[in-house]
Design a protein around this motif. Structure first.
Motif, PDB file in Angstrom:
ATOM      1  N   ILE A 105       0.832  -1.209   0.000  1.00  0.00           N
ATOM      2  CA  ILE A 105       0.000   0.000   0.000  1.00  0.00           C
ATOM      3  C   ILE A 105       0.866   1.258   0.000  1.00  0.00           C
ATOM      4  CG2 ILE A 105      -1.671   1.333   1.332  1.00  0.00           C
ATOM      5  CD1 ILE A 105      -2.874  -1.308   2.274  1.00  0.00           C
ATOM      6  N   VAL A 106       1.803   1.335   0.938  1.00  0.00           N
ATOM      7  CA  VAL A 106       2.648   2.527   1.028  1.00  0.00           C
ATOM      8  C   VAL A 106       3.523   2.664  -0.211  1.00  0.00           C
ATOM      9  CG1 VAL A 106       4.486   3.659   2.345  1.00  0.00           C
ATOM     10  CG2 VAL A 106       2.635   2.481   3.545  1.00  0.00           C
ATOM     11  N   GLY A 107       4.134   1.569  -0.651  1.00  0.00           N
ATOM     12  CA  GLY A 107       4.995   1.625  -1.826  1.00  0.00           C
ATOM     13  C   GLY A 107       4.246   2.005  -3.083  1.00  0.00           C
ATOM     14  N   THR A 108       3.043   1.470  -3.283  1.00  0.00           N
ATOM     15  CA  THR A 108       2.266   1.798  -4.482  1.00  0.00           C
ATOM     16  C   THR A 108       1.868   3.262  -4.497  1.00  0.00           C
ATOM     17  OG1 THR A 108       1.406  -0.469  -4.583  1.00  0.00           O
ATOM     18  CG2 THR A 108       0.202   1.227  -5.792  1.00  0.00           C
ATOM     19  N   ILE A 109       1.411   3.775  -3.353  1.00  0.00           N
ATOM     20  CA  ILE A 109       1.034   5.195  -3.288  1.00  0.00           C
ATOM     21  C   ILE A 109       2.246   6.091  -3.544  1.00  0.00           C
ATOM     22  CG2 ILE A 109       0.194   7.014  -1.754  1.00  0.00           C
ATOM     23  CD1 ILE A 109      -1.555   4.913  -0.393  1.00  0.00           C
ATOM     24  N   LEU A 110       3.368   5.784  -2.881  1.00  0.00           N
ATOM     25  CA  LEU A 110       4.568   6.593  -3.060  1.00  0.00           C
ATOM     26  C   LEU A 110       5.086   6.520  -4.495  1.00  0.00           C
ATOM     27  CD1 LEU A 110       6.884   8.294  -1.846  1.00  0.00           C
ATOM     28  CD2 LEU A 110       8.040   6.150  -1.274  1.00  0.00           C
ATOM     29  N   THR A 113       2.696   8.269  -7.021  1.00  0.00           N
ATOM     30  CA  THR A 113       2.727   9.724  -6.878  1.00  0.00           C
ATOM     31  C   THR A 113       3.991  10.317  -7.473  1.00  0.00           C
ATOM     32  OG1 THR A 113       1.422   9.556  -4.837  1.00  0.00           O
ATOM     33  CG2 THR A 113       2.608  11.609  -5.217  1.00  0.00           C
ATOM     34  N   VAL A 114       5.142   9.746  -7.135  1.00  0.00           N
ATOM     35  CA  VAL A 114       6.414  10.258  -7.663  1.00  0.00           C
ATOM     36  C   VAL A 114       6.473  10.089  -9.174  1.00  0.00           C
ATOM     37  CG1 VAL A 114       8.912   9.951  -7.617  1.00  0.00           C
ATOM     38  CG2 VAL A 114       7.621   9.876  -5.488  1.00  0.00           C
ATOM     39  N   SER A 115       6.008   8.963  -9.686  1.00  0.00           N
ATOM     40  CA  SER A 115       6.047   8.713 -11.136  1.00  0.00           C
ATOM     41  C   SER A 115       5.152   9.690 -11.889  1.00  0.00           C
ATOM     42  CB  SER A 115       5.633   7.272 -11.438  1.00  0.00           C
ATOM     43  OG  SER A 115       6.528   6.356 -10.859  1.00  0.00           O
ATOM     44  N   ALA A 165      13.629  -0.257   3.316  1.00  0.00           N
ATOM     45  CA  ALA A 165      14.531  -0.962   2.411  1.00  0.00           C
ATOM     46  C   ALA A 165      13.767  -1.806   1.404  1.00  0.00           C
ATOM     47  CB  ALA A 165      15.492  -1.843   3.207  1.00  0.00           C
ATOM     48  N   LEU A 166      12.518  -2.123   1.690  1.00  0.00           N
ATOM     49  CA  LEU A 166      11.676  -2.873   0.768  1.00  0.00           C
ATOM     50  C   LEU A 166      10.946  -1.964  -0.212  1.00  0.00           C
ATOM     51  CD1 LEU A 166      10.070  -5.364   3.333  1.00  0.00           C
ATOM     52  CD2 LEU A 166      12.173  -5.654   1.999  1.00  0.00           C
ATOM     53  N   ILE A 167      11.009  -0.643   0.017  1.00  0.00           N
ATOM     54  CA  ILE A 167      10.253   0.311  -0.796  1.00  0.00           C
ATOM     55  C   ILE A 167      11.162   1.213  -1.615  1.00  0.00           C
ATOM     56  CG2 ILE A 167       8.605   2.224  -0.731  1.00  0.00           C
ATOM     57  CD1 ILE A 167       7.443   1.016   1.808  1.00  0.00           C
ATOM     58  N   LEU A 168      12.101   1.876  -0.959  1.00  0.00           N
ATOM     59  CA  LEU A 168      12.859   2.940  -1.613  1.00  0.00           C
ATOM     60  C   LEU A 168      13.775   2.476  -2.738  1.00  0.00           C
ATOM     61  CD1 LEU A 168      13.736   5.231   1.443  1.00  0.00           C
ATOM     62  CD2 LEU A 168      11.874   5.446  -0.222  1.00  0.00           C
ATOM     63  N   PRO A 169      14.496   1.338  -2.620  1.00  0.00           N
ATOM     64  CA  PRO A 169      15.399   0.969  -3.730  1.00  0.00           C
ATOM     65  C   PRO A 169      14.716   0.803  -5.075  1.00  0.00           C
ATOM     66  CG  PRO A 169      15.950  -0.274  -1.756  1.00  0.00           C
ATOM     67  CD  PRO A 169      14.662   0.437  -1.456  1.00  0.00           C
ATOM     68  N   GLY A 170      13.455   0.415  -5.087  1.00  0.00           N
ATOM     69  CA  GLY A 170      12.735   0.262  -6.356  1.00  0.00           C
ATOM     70  C   GLY A 170      11.515   1.141  -6.446  1.00  0.00           C
ATOM     71  N   ALA A 171      11.594   2.316  -5.837  1.00  0.00           N
ATOM     72  CA  ALA A 171      10.403   3.162  -5.726  1.00  0.00           C
ATOM     73  C   ALA A 171       9.952   3.719  -7.069  1.00  0.00           C
ATOM     74  CB  ALA A 171      10.663   4.307  -4.750  1.00  0.00           C
ATOM     75  N   VAL A 172      10.873   3.958  -7.990  1.00  0.00           N
ATOM     76  CA  VAL A 172      10.519   4.569  -9.272  1.00  0.00           C
ATOM     77  C   VAL A 172      11.015   3.678 -10.402  1.00  0.00           C
ATOM     78  CG1 VAL A 172      10.754   6.577 -10.766  1.00  0.00           C
ATOM     79  CG2 VAL A 172      10.622   6.886  -8.294  1.00  0.00           C
ATOM     80  N   SER A 173      10.127   3.374 -11.321  1.00  0.00           N
ATOM     81  CA  SER A 173      10.473   2.598 -12.511  1.00  0.00           C
ATOM     82  C   SER A 173      10.513   3.540 -13.710  1.00  0.00           C
ATOM     83  CB  SER A 173       9.452   1.481 -12.741  1.00  0.00           C
ATOM     84  OG  SER A 173       9.613   0.907 -14.020  1.00  0.00           O
ATOM     85  N   ALA A 174      11.646   3.579 -14.401  1.00  0.00           N
ATOM     86  CA  ALA A 174      11.775   4.447 -15.579  1.00  0.00           C
ATOM     87  C   ALA A 174      10.767   4.060 -16.663  1.00  0.00           C
ATOM     88  CB  ALA A 174      13.198   4.377 -16.124  1.00  0.00           C
ATOM     89  N   PHE A 175      10.489   2.773 -16.790  1.00  0.00           N
ATOM     90  CA  PHE A 175       9.518   2.317 -17.783  1.00  0.00           C
ATOM     91  C   PHE A 175       8.133   2.896 -17.505  1.00  0.00           C
ATOM     92  CE2 PHE A 175       6.287  -0.851 -19.004  1.00  0.00           C
ATOM     93  CZ  PHE A 175       6.494  -0.874 -20.377  1.00  0.00           C
ATOM     94  N   ASN A 176       7.700   2.852 -16.239  1.00  0.00           N
ATOM     95  CA  ASN A 176       6.390   3.393 -15.889  1.00  0.00           C
ATOM     96  C   ASN A 176       6.344   4.902 -16.071  1.00  0.00           C
ATOM     97  OD1 ASN A 176       5.463   0.838 -15.245  1.00  0.00           O
ATOM     98  ND2 ASN A 176       5.960   1.038 -13.072  1.00  0.00           N
ATOM     99  N   GLY A 228       4.307  -5.611  -8.253  1.00  0.00           N
ATOM    100  CA  GLY A 228       5.745  -5.698  -8.014  1.00  0.00           C
ATOM    101  C   GLY A 228       6.097  -5.720  -6.540  1.00  0.00           C
ATOM    102  N   TYR A 229       5.476  -4.836  -5.754  1.00  0.00           N
ATOM    103  CA  TYR A 229       5.744  -4.810  -4.317  1.00  0.00           C
ATOM    104  C   TYR A 229       5.222  -6.065  -3.628  1.00  0.00           C
ATOM    105  CZ  TYR A 229       7.337   0.051  -4.224  1.00  0.00           C
ATOM    106  OH  TYR A 229       8.060   1.198  -4.401  1.00  0.00           O
ATOM    107  N   TRP A 230       4.061  -6.546  -4.028  1.00  0.00           N
ATOM    108  CA  TRP A 230       3.482  -7.720  -3.368  1.00  0.00           C
ATOM    109  C   TRP A 230       4.307  -8.974  -3.631  1.00  0.00           C
ATOM    110  CZ3 TRP A 230      -0.051  -8.506   0.274  1.00  0.00           C
ATOM    111  CH2 TRP A 230      -0.523  -9.816   0.460  1.00  0.00           C
ATOM    112  N   ASN A 231       4.848  -9.108  -4.834  1.00  0.00           N
ATOM    113  CA  ASN A 231       5.595 -10.312  -5.195  1.00  0.00           C
ATOM    114  C   ASN A 231       7.084 -10.221  -4.896  1.00  0.00           C
ATOM    115  OD1 ASN A 231       3.320 -11.665  -6.187  1.00  0.00           O
ATOM    116  ND2 ASN A 231       3.533 -10.761  -8.210  1.00  0.00           N
ATOM    117  N   ALA A 232       7.578  -9.070  -4.471  1.00  0.00           N
ATOM    118  CA  ALA A 232       9.023  -8.890  -4.267  1.00  0.00           C
ATOM    119  C   ALA A 232       9.496  -9.643  -3.026  1.00  0.00           C
ATOM    120  CB  ALA A 232       9.350  -7.406  -4.130  1.00  0.00           C
TER     121      ALA A 232
END
Length: 316
Positions: A105-110, A113-115, A165-176, A228-232
């Motif tokens: 939830i937190v990772g998807t919202i963050l 929003t950033v993307s 550490a489970l959120i920030l390293p992959g917080a933004v995907s260039a593809f998205n 991505g966050y759920w399956n990581a």
């Protein structure tokens, strides 16, 4: 009579001539073609549903039933929900499910929003350092810093054994970000110019005009991030040492692939008197818990999926 026959035969000949030159995809499918399509689609659906059916049925079976059939259960026998009762009555599985839910939830919202903000900035031709920043985004799609530098960065930031550490390293995907940018660039510029004339700033334009017009592509990007966050689990292997902070996927990996018995998990306990379920039914129950949330969420986003991906890919 001959004149009428000639007049009526001419349109028929024209229709036949046009039908000969008609592309294959515009022609009426034959009965054999339709039958073949139905058979192929039925096989595909069966190949998807049957493994899920066996996993769910095995999770609802007793340990004695799995031993009798020698593995996964395909024919319903003695059914019980003891496996779910055991893994949900406290212990590491319940904590892992809560951790995965929080991170998702937190990772998807963050991330969404950033993307969205980054894509909107990159979609405006006059924005600051537009081309250099876009070039940096493109580079990250093909080149990475590597595992060791990334670990050293996360460690230097003090994120070891932290949920961040489970959120920030992959917080933004260039593809998205590029998918969102391409869609934003396809919005008619006259609409945005009219809003600026009326006194709207970038934040109001983004919130009141761009986002309502981009619900489909934003929903698809949010689904990408959520899945991505759920399956990581790889980041958890690297950065989380305390098994109380493990996400559900890492617990599932330990159960199913490695056969590890974790403290407080309920696995490995044998209680003939109470009929406690152990072994394979427990593993399948954890798998079901890991699969069901995505199956529940996906139908609400599916109607936006195709349209969002296509629009984000071809516009701009």
């Amino acid at each position: 009579m001959s004149t009428q026959t000639t007049q009526t035969s001419v349109p028929v000949l024209r229709r036949q001539r046009r039908s000969k030159h008609r592309p294959a995809w515009e022609g009426r499918p034959s009965v054999g073609g339709q039958t073949l399509k139905v058979i192929v689609l039925a096989c595909v659906v069966l190949a998807v549903i049957f493994p899920l059916y066996t996993v769910i049925l095995t999770s609802l079976s007793t340990q004695a039933e799995t031993i009798r059939v020698g593995g996964l259960v395909t024919v319903p026998g003695e059914l019980t929900i003891n496996a779910y009762t055991q893994i949900l009555n406290g212990g590491i599985v319940t904590r892992a499910a809560l951790v995965s839910t929080f991170v998702t939830i937190v990772g998807t919202i963050l991330s969404t929003t950033v993307s969205v903000m980054g894509a909107y900035g990159l979609s405006r031709p006059g924005s600051f350092a537009h081309r250099p920043i876009l070039f940096v985004f493109l580079i990250t799609m093909f080149f990475g810093a590597g595992l060791i530098p990334t670990y050293l960065l996360v460690s230097s930031l003090g994120l070891i054994d932290s949920y961040w550490a489970l959120i920030l390293p992959g917080a933004v995907s260039a593809f998205n970000v590029l998918i969102l940018r391409n869609f934003f660039m396809g919005i008619d510029i006259s609409i945005l110019d009219a809003a600026r004339i009326d006194g709207a700033g970038d934040w109001r334009i983004l919130g009141r005009i761009v986002l309502p017009m981009s619900r489909a592509v934003v929903a698809v990007v949010a689904l990408f991030y959520g899945v991505g966050y759920w399956n990581a689990f790889f980041n958890a292997i690297l950065y989380i040492n305390d098994n109380a902070k493990w996400p559900l996927q890492l617990v599932l990996r330990s159960y199913v692939l490695q056969g590890v018995t974790l403290p407080g998990s309920g696995v490995g306990q044998v209680d003939v008197a109470t009929g406690a379920v152990t072994g394979l039914p427990i593993k399948m129950a954890v798998m079901v818990l890991a699969i069901v949330p995505i199956l529940v969420v996906y139908p609400f986003v599916q109607r936006h999926f195709t349209k969002g991906v296509i629009f984000g890919a071809i516009k701009g």
